[in-house]
Design an enzyme around this catalytic site. Structure first.
Site, PDB file in Angstrom:
ATOM      1  N   SER A   9      61.301  37.265  97.707  1.00 35.87           N
ATOM      2  CA  SER A   9      60.240  38.143  98.120  1.00 35.87           C
ATOM      3  C   SER A   9      58.839  37.376  98.157  1.00 35.87           C
ATOM      4  CB  SER A   9      60.021  39.091  96.876  1.00 35.87           C
ATOM      5  OG  SER A   9      61.129  40.071  96.757  1.00 35.87           O
ATOM      6  N   HIS A  45      44.304  36.498  95.700  1.00 37.06           N
ATOM      7  CA  HIS A  45      42.847  37.074  96.319  1.00 37.06           C
ATOM      8  C   HIS A  45      42.009  36.478  95.417  1.00 37.06           C
ATOM      9  CE1 HIS A  45      45.243  39.816  98.925  1.00 37.06           C
ATOM     10  NE2 HIS A  45      45.877  39.972  97.811  1.00 37.06           N
ATOM     11  N   CYS A  65      62.968  38.663  93.108  1.00 40.89           N
ATOM     12  CA  CYS A  65      64.404  39.135  93.027  1.00 40.89           C
ATOM     13  C   CYS A  65      65.483  38.089  92.768  1.00 40.89           C
ATOM     14  CB  CYS A  65      64.934  40.104  94.321  1.00 40.89           C
ATOM     15  SG  CYS A  65      63.833  41.462  94.776  1.00 40.89           S
TER      16      CYS A  65
END
Lengths: 144, 144
Positions: free
Chosen positions: B77, B82, B97
């Site tokens: 995944s 940020h 996952c």
């Protein structure tokens, strides 16, 4: 001598950009759309635009025997998608900052773009500190 | 004629890979680390490795006057960050996952990497359909 009380300037913390992180599960999608990297990237860019966000960059990967992961980087954060065409399923997240963005609008667009018959959407408020200025940042175009 | 009941094969749905999405807020980080794109990318790759995930690709962007967004694409995944160096804050998400991955371990590593004095971590279970096979997918190396 009578002291005049000093009038303190009231410090008002800026509200800060509201960060909303949408966690979207798409079920019952049209499988071929979930295995088409070009279509997926185009859809994410369109979703960003509809959310009022600014597309900057992207990366993606195709899996064997099927499935695509695509990440798009926005001036206001990101959108990701991970697809399982064999199950008609895609796991999406849309994270945007700033009062001008509408991440739920991006989610609804993606629901339609992949012809999802059923979906679930959870919106979480991120918790930035209040000291973050409300001023939007400018992407530095010269940066890699 | 007596009909013999047809013995139906019982269809056992595989449990499917458990998808865990960690939403991590990092406060009180060392500001210069949050503005160093090289350090950030290296930290995300290290975090992925410690989570037992496989790094595939990355993209990042530097903002004006400061702040970095970095996205790394994993076989399992993604991780995103940020940063707001001026506030010592970073918004992270780690989605993996597969039973073999430990996204919380990646989060704890990032907490230390950015010298965060305070953090909050929420782990959400994604809801893939049970028809997703438990077999891990192979990244298609030839793909873009």
């Amino acid at each position: 001598m009578v002291q005049t009380p000093v009038k303190m300037l009231e410090r008002v913390e800026p509200p800060g950009p509201v960060g909303t992180h949408c966690i979207l599960e798409l079920y019952g999608c049209r499988s071929e759309l979930l295995n088409n990297a070009d279509y997926i990237l185009r859809s994410l860019r369109n979703a960003a635009q509809r959310a009022g966000a600014t597309f900057l960059k992207e990366t993606f990967h195709c899996f064997e025997p099927q499935g695509v992961t695509a990440l798009i980087l926005l001036a206001e954060s990101h959108i990701s998608i991970h697809t399982w065409p064999e199950s008609g399923y895609a796991a999406v997240d849309v994270f945007t900052c700033g009062d001008h963005t509408m991440p739920e609008t991006a989610c609804h667009f993606l629901t339609q773009a992949f012809e999802s018959s059923q979906y679930s959407l959870h919106s979480l408020r991120r918790q930035p500190p209040q000291t973050i200025t409300a001023t939007a940042r400018t992407p530095l175009v010269l940066a890699a």
